[in-house]
Scaffold this motif. Structure first.
Motif, PDB file in Angstrom:
ATOM      1  N   TYR A 194     -46.862 -16.608  56.655  1.00  0.00           N
ATOM      2  CA  TYR A 194     -47.299 -15.639  57.673  1.00  0.00           C
ATOM      3  C   TYR A 194     -47.772 -14.341  57.031  1.00  0.00           C
ATOM      4  CZ  TYR A 194     -47.089 -12.403  61.604  1.00  0.00           C
ATOM      5  OH  TYR A 194     -47.404 -11.453  62.540  1.00  0.00           O
ATOM      6  N   LEU A 195     -46.991 -13.820  56.077  1.00  0.00           N
ATOM      7  CA  LEU A 195     -47.345 -12.559  55.437  1.00  0.00           C
ATOM      8  C   LEU A 195     -48.639 -12.673  54.638  1.00  0.00           C
ATOM      9  CD1 LEU A 195     -43.833 -11.335  54.187  1.00  0.00           C
ATOM     10  CD2 LEU A 195     -45.171 -10.417  56.085  1.00  0.00           C
ATOM     11  N   VAL A 196     -48.784 -13.777  53.911  1.00  0.00           N
ATOM     12  CA  VAL A 196     -49.980 -13.968  53.082  1.00  0.00           C
ATOM     13  C   VAL A 196     -51.219 -14.147  53.952  1.00  0.00           C
ATOM     14  CG1 VAL A 196     -51.113 -15.539  51.472  1.00  0.00           C
ATOM     15  CG2 VAL A 196     -48.759 -14.836  51.068  1.00  0.00           C
ATOM     16  N   ASP A 197     -51.077 -14.898  55.054  1.00  0.00           N
ATOM     17  CA  ASP A 197     -52.226 -15.177  55.919  1.00  0.00           C
ATOM     18  C   ASP A 197     -52.642 -13.964  56.743  1.00  0.00           C
ATOM     19  OD1 ASP A 197     -52.308 -17.752  54.997  1.00  0.00           O
ATOM     20  OD2 ASP A 197     -51.227 -18.618  56.698  1.00  0.00           O
ATOM     21  N   ASN A 198     -51.686 -13.157  57.187  1.00  0.00           N
ATOM     22  CA  ASN A 198     -51.978 -12.094  58.144  1.00  0.00           C
ATOM     23  C   ASN A 198     -51.935 -10.680  57.554  1.00  0.00           C
ATOM     24  OD1 ASN A 198     -52.058 -13.617  60.895  1.00  0.00           O
ATOM     25  ND2 ASN A 198     -50.233 -14.380  59.883  1.00  0.00           N
ATOM     26  N   PHE A 199     -51.321 -10.504  56.407  1.00  0.00           N
ATOM     27  CA  PHE A 199     -51.211  -9.169  55.830  1.00  0.00           C
ATOM     28  C   PHE A 199     -51.708  -9.205  54.381  1.00  0.00           C
ATOM     29  CE2 PHE A 199     -48.188  -9.287  59.317  1.00  0.00           C
ATOM     30  CZ  PHE A 199     -48.511  -8.118  60.000  1.00  0.00           C
ATOM     31  N   SER A 200     -50.782  -9.053  53.435  1.00  0.00           N
ATOM     32  CA  SER A 200     -51.146  -9.041  52.016  1.00  0.00           C
ATOM     33  C   SER A 200     -50.004  -9.642  51.216  1.00  0.00           C
ATOM     34  CB  SER A 200     -51.423  -7.611  51.547  1.00  0.00           C
ATOM     35  OG  SER A 200     -51.440  -7.527  50.127  1.00  0.00           O
ATOM     36  N   TRP A 201     -50.334 -10.185  50.054  1.00  0.00           N
ATOM     37  CA  TRP A 201     -49.300 -10.748  49.195  1.00  0.00           C
ATOM     38  C   TRP A 201     -48.296  -9.681  48.759  1.00  0.00           C
ATOM     39  CZ3 TRP A 201     -48.660  -8.657  44.361  1.00  0.00           C
ATOM     40  CH2 TRP A 201     -49.710  -7.895  43.854  1.00  0.00           C
ATOM     41  N   ARG A 202     -48.704  -8.416  48.779  1.00  0.00           N
ATOM     42  CA  ARG A 202     -47.815  -7.333  48.359  1.00  0.00           C
ATOM     43  C   ARG A 202     -46.608  -7.201  49.280  1.00  0.00           C
ATOM     44  NH1 ARG A 202     -50.569  -4.522  44.410  1.00  0.00           N
ATOM     45  NH2 ARG A 202     -52.828  -4.834  44.404  1.00  0.00           N
ATOM     46  N   TYR A 203     -46.758  -7.611  50.529  1.00  0.00           N
ATOM     47  CA  TYR A 203     -45.639  -7.529  51.471  1.00  0.00           C
ATOM     48  C   TYR A 203     -44.532  -8.537  51.140  1.00  0.00           C
ATOM     49  CZ  TYR A 203     -48.157  -4.290  54.471  1.00  0.00           C
ATOM     50  OH  TYR A 203     -48.800  -3.175  54.958  1.00  0.00           O
ATOM     51  N   LEU A 204     -44.828  -9.525  50.302  1.00  0.00           N
ATOM     52  CA  LEU A 204     -43.787 -10.443  49.848  1.00  0.00           C
ATOM     53  C   LEU A 204     -42.711  -9.690  49.064  1.00  0.00           C
ATOM     54  CD1 LEU A 204     -46.027 -13.373  48.538  1.00  0.00           C
ATOM     55  CD2 LEU A 204     -44.777 -13.283  50.706  1.00  0.00           C
ATOM     56  N   PHE A 205     -43.090  -8.569  48.460  1.00  0.00           N
ATOM     57  CA  PHE A 205     -42.152  -7.751  47.692  1.00  0.00           C
ATOM     58  C   PHE A 205     -41.688  -6.530  48.481  1.00  0.00           C
ATOM     59  CE2 PHE A 205     -45.010  -9.902  44.678  1.00  0.00           C
ATOM     60  CZ  PHE A 205     -44.076 -10.648  43.983  1.00  0.00           C
ATOM     61  N   TYR A 206     -42.600  -5.927  49.250  1.00  0.00           N
ATOM     62  CA  TYR A 206     -42.222  -4.745  50.019  1.00  0.00           C
ATOM     63  C   TYR A 206     -41.160  -5.068  51.075  1.00  0.00           C
ATOM     64  CZ  TYR A 206     -46.255  -2.341  47.985  1.00  0.00           C
ATOM     65  OH  TYR A 206     -47.156  -1.752  47.114  1.00  0.00           O
ATOM     66  N   ILE A 207     -41.127  -6.325  51.543  1.00  0.00           N
ATOM     67  CA  ILE A 207     -40.148  -6.700  52.562  1.00  0.00           C
ATOM     68  C   ILE A 207     -38.714  -6.593  52.042  1.00  0.00           C
ATOM     69  CG2 ILE A 207     -40.057  -9.187  52.050  1.00  0.00           C
ATOM     70  CD1 ILE A 207     -40.031  -9.695  55.043  1.00  0.00           C
ATOM     71  N   ASN A 208     -38.555  -6.643  50.708  1.00  0.00           N
ATOM     72  CA  ASN A 208     -37.213  -6.520  50.122  1.00  0.00           C
ATOM     73  C   ASN A 208     -36.673  -5.097  50.201  1.00  0.00           C
ATOM     74  OD1 ASN A 208     -37.333  -9.213  49.258  1.00  0.00           O
ATOM     75  ND2 ASN A 208     -38.320  -8.641  47.342  1.00  0.00           N
ATOM     76  N   VAL A 209     -37.575  -4.114  50.275  1.00  0.00           N
ATOM     77  CA  VAL A 209     -37.167  -2.714  50.147  1.00  0.00           C
ATOM     78  C   VAL A 209     -36.264  -2.255  51.291  1.00  0.00           C
ATOM     79  CG1 VAL A 209     -37.981  -0.332  49.924  1.00  0.00           C
ATOM     80  CG2 VAL A 209     -39.202  -2.195  48.766  1.00  0.00           C
ATOM     81  N   PRO A 210     -36.648  -2.436  52.567  1.00  0.00           N
ATOM     82  CA  PRO A 210     -35.748  -1.973  53.641  1.00  0.00           C
ATOM     83  C   PRO A 210     -34.412  -2.717  53.655  1.00  0.00           C
ATOM     84  CG  PRO A 210     -37.616  -3.206  54.538  1.00  0.00           C
ATOM     85  CD  PRO A 210     -37.924  -2.951  53.111  1.00  0.00           C
ATOM     86  N   ILE A 211     -34.447  -4.013  53.367  1.00  0.00           N
ATOM     87  CA  ILE A 211     -33.195  -4.779  53.343  1.00  0.00           C
ATOM     88  C   ILE A 211     -32.289  -4.259  52.238  1.00  0.00           C
ATOM     89  CG2 ILE A 211     -32.165  -7.073  53.097  1.00  0.00           C
ATOM     90  CD1 ILE A 211     -34.835  -8.257  54.012  1.00  0.00           C
ATOM     91  N   GLY A 212     -32.876  -4.003  51.069  1.00  0.00           N
ATOM     92  CA  GLY A 212     -32.099  -3.501  49.944  1.00  0.00           C
ATOM     93  C   GLY A 212     -31.521  -2.119  50.205  1.00  0.00           C
ATOM     94  N   ILE A 213     -32.309  -1.244  50.829  1.00  0.00           N
ATOM     95  CA  ILE A 213     -31.833   0.114  51.129  1.00  0.00           C
ATOM     96  C   ILE A 213     -30.658   0.061  52.106  1.00  0.00           C
ATOM     97  CG2 ILE A 213     -32.443   2.287  52.263  1.00  0.00           C
ATOM     98  CD1 ILE A 213     -35.252   1.978  51.070  1.00  0.00           C
ATOM     99  N   ILE A 214     -30.782  -0.779  53.122  1.00  0.00           N
ATOM    100  CA  ILE A 214     -29.682  -0.935  54.095  1.00  0.00           C
ATOM    101  C   ILE A 214     -28.425  -1.434  53.396  1.00  0.00           C
ATOM    102  CG2 ILE A 214     -28.893  -2.253  56.109  1.00  0.00           C
ATOM    103  CD1 ILE A 214     -31.827  -2.246  57.083  1.00  0.00           C
ATOM    104  N   ALA A 215     -28.581  -2.425  52.503  1.00  0.00           N
ATOM    105  CA  ALA A 215     -27.427  -2.983  51.782  1.00  0.00           C
ATOM    106  C   ALA A 215     -26.759  -1.922  50.912  1.00  0.00           C
ATOM    107  CB  ALA A 215     -27.868  -4.171  50.927  1.00  0.00           C
ATOM    108  N   VAL A 216     -27.567  -1.088  50.239  1.00  0.00           N
ATOM    109  CA  VAL A 216     -27.006  -0.057  49.362  1.00  0.00           C
ATOM    110  C   VAL A 216     -26.285   1.026  50.171  1.00  0.00           C
ATOM    111  CG1 VAL A 216     -27.580   1.782  47.729  1.00  0.00           C
ATOM    112  CG2 VAL A 216     -28.652  -0.463  47.500  1.00  0.00           C
ATOM    113  N   VAL A 217     -26.922   1.491  51.242  1.00  0.00           N
ATOM    114  CA  VAL A 217     -26.307   2.548  52.064  1.00  0.00           C
ATOM    115  C   VAL A 217     -24.996   2.058  52.673  1.00  0.00           C
ATOM    116  CG1 VAL A 217     -26.587   3.955  54.142  1.00  0.00           C
ATOM    117  CG2 VAL A 217     -28.494   3.694  52.554  1.00  0.00           C
ATOM    118  N   LEU A 218     -25.011   0.860  53.256  1.00  0.00           N
ATOM    119  CA  LEU A 218     -23.785   0.306  53.838  1.00  0.00           C
ATOM    120  C   LEU A 218     -22.739   0.076  52.755  1.00  0.00           C
ATOM    121  CD1 LEU A 218     -25.155  -2.287  56.441  1.00  0.00           C
ATOM    122  CD2 LEU A 218     -24.161  -0.042  56.889  1.00  0.00           C
ATOM    123  N   GLY A 219     -23.184  -0.365  51.571  1.00  0.00           N
ATOM    124  CA  GLY A 219     -22.252  -0.614  50.479  1.00  0.00           C
ATOM    125  C   GLY A 219     -21.555   0.651  50.021  1.00  0.00           C
TER     126      GLY A 219
END
Length: 541
Positions: free
Chosen positions: A172-197
């Motif tokens: 879905y990301l590759v077809d509708n957006f950009s391959w770069r979002y395959l990596f950018y999608i990790n950023v919000p999840i990681g930030i949430i994990a760090v803050v909660l941690g």
């Protein structure tokens, strides 16, 4: 008197030990987010390889290093997870590695060439390699031992949900957006994990006097990097080529030296003394065989659906998704059941389901319905969910807390190697079988047969309808026939390979029966765990 007072106090402590508090549930959520982050990233990449080849103008050999570089970086750091967690604390180690992974993801997202992307993926892998083993070990530090199976089952949902979402989300990301979002999608999840941690997780005791095992670490890097590189490149370079044979020789020689060095150290980076615990050894062996067997469905089925059935990567992900959902659904249930019935009945049932459903996949043909495949994979997912976490945790449950970090690192790196070995062996077998079937089918084709005549007439007629001249239409018959032969050869090859991939699951059943413990043995193991934990606490004090 002391013994009497201890016995009298025990009933008051036990209920509290067996209860999972709201704080522990929140801490489990943080570990699940971290694990989900690392596994999701891997499942996103496989589908995106063709897109990356087109973007950077790379060959398949060059772009495969986007996956291989991450895998090698992860493998060489996994054994260090236990030491770093003991030395600096589990919370600090876990959150630092998540931050490193997020930074690596941002760098990958801004990559400007295939070379820069490979370098940034290696940086990402250095962080990602720690997340799962440290997270698993930290689970044992957080949860009471009596509830660890339930906690492991819930934690395992992340390990199954990520592969379920990965291929579909990637497409879905590759077809509708950009391959770069395959990596950018990790950023919000990681930030949430760090803050909660930072808010929720509590730091574990640090063993300040530990010395880093430099020699063992270097040998570990050599052993696992050369082994995984050989398994990855063996199919393309040839298993008997000088390059691959040299890699295997270096890996085996270094491994022998590693065992000799580590057995002489008090705090080794790879603690081979763990294998004196026969339950841990059997547990690791059985779960490693499951990893090999799992590759039959996880790696082979997408090849079949895309190259034979003609599905897109996103459609393939949707067909595969129910299997992962079934795994995730069954894991917490298995965690509850294993506490009541033990690992042997659940492990045997789950392995039998995996073996039988994988064996059933050998009837695949070009006409096989995707609904039938999806339904069978659901049952297979139930089997994996039943046995994977009970088998993985059975050996860990027999170890004291101060050894959990080392054991988690050892078990994770071995299972990763076995998964790579499974992929290498199954891929090699599939390609060899496809070549054999292709040659056999070509030999059996007769240009005088009625079937060939009908095919020739239909193909030529179709080409002429499209406006092609008669000579080109006649030549097109050979191309169509070759394509049909290759597709059928691949179908038969995949079917045979799937049949072989069922064997490790049945072998694991035999190992599970040797994991049966009598009540006296269980009591002795629990005493050993408790005394080991008390000894560790005394060391910290």
């Amino acid at each position: 008197m002391s013994s009497v007072s201890t016995e009298a106090a025990a009933p008051e402590v036990k209920p509290n030990e067996e209860k999972i508090t709201s704080h522990q549930w929140l801490a489990l959520l943080v570990l699940i987010l971290g694990t989900f982050l690392a596994i999701l990233d891997n499942s996103l990449m496989n589908v995106a390889i063709p897109k990356l080849m087109a973007v950077f103008g790379s060959t398949s050999t060059e772009i495969e290093w986007v996956v291989t570089g991450y895998m090698l970086a992860s493998a060489v750091v996994v054994p260090m997870g236990g030491f770093l967690s003991d030395r600096f604390g589990y919370k600090t180690t876990f959150l630092t590695t998540v931050v490193a992974f997020v930074i690596g993801s941002i760098l990958c997202g801004i990559a400007w060439s295939d070379t820069s992307l490979i370098v940034f993926r290696i940086i990402q892998g250095l962080g990602g390699g720690f997340i799962m083993p440290v997270g698993m070990a930290m689970l044992y530090q957080i949860m009471p031992r009596s509830k660890i199976q339930v906690a492991m089952g819930i934690w395992g949902i992340a390990a199954m949900a990520a592969p379920a979402m990965g291929p579909t989300l990637s497409g879905y990301l590759v077809d509708n957006f950009s391959w770069r979002y395959l990596f950018y999608i990790n950023v919000p999840i990681g930030i949430i994990a760090v803050v909660l941690g930072l808010i929720i997780l509590k730091e574990t005791p640090k063993r300040v006097g530990l010395k880093f095992d430099f020699v063992g670490s270097i040998l570990c890097m050599i052993v696992f990097s050369t082994l995984l590189l050989a398994l990855t490149d063996g199919q393309t370079d040839g298993w008997t080529s000088l390059y691959i044979v040299s890699l295997f020789f270096i890996s085996i020689s270094s491994f022998i030296l590693l065992i000799w060095v580590e057995l002489g150290k008090d705090n080794p980076i790879m603690d081979f003394r763990l294998f004196k615990n026969h339950i841990f050894t059997l547990s690791l062996a059985a779960s490693s065989f499951v990893m090999i067997s799992m590759q039959g469905g996880i790696y082979m089925m997408p090849i079949f659906m895309q190259n034979v059935s003609g599905l897109t990567p996103m459609q393939t992900g949707l067909v595969m998704m129910p299997q992962s959902i079934a795994m995730a659904f069954m894991m917490p249930i298995a965690g509850k059941l294993v506490s009541k019935y033990g690992v042997v009945p659940l492990g045997t049932l789950g392995l039998a389901i995996i073996g039988c459903t994988t064996l059933e996949l050998h009837v695949l043909s070009q006409q096989t319905s995707t609904h039938w495949i999806s339904g069978l994979l659901i049952f297979r997912g139930i089997g994996i969910g039943f046995c994977m976490m009970p088998l993985s945790s059975a050996g860990m449950n027999t170890l004291p807390n101060h050894l959990i970090g080392r054991a988690s690192s050892v078990s994770n790196v071995i299972r990763n190697v076995m998964a790579s070995l499974g992929i290498a062996l199954l891929t090699s077998m599939m390609n060899n079988k496809a070549t054999q079937f292709g040659a056999r089918f070509n030999e059996s084709i007769s240009t005088n047969s009625p079937a060939y005549t009908d095919l020739q007439t239909n193909v030529i007629h179709r080409y002429l309808e499209l406006g092609t001249d008669a000579n080109s239409a006649s030549g097109g018959v050979i191309g169509v026939l070759y394509g049909l032969v290759q597709k059928e050869a691949l179908t038969r090859a995949i079917a045979d390979t799937l049949m072989v991939s069922a064997v490790p699951a049945f072998i694991a059943i035999i190992l599970v029966f040797f994991m049966r413990q009598k009540k006296k043995q269980q009591a002795a193991v629990q005493d050993s765990v408790d005394s080991g934990a008390q000894h560790h606490v005394m060391i910290e004090m």
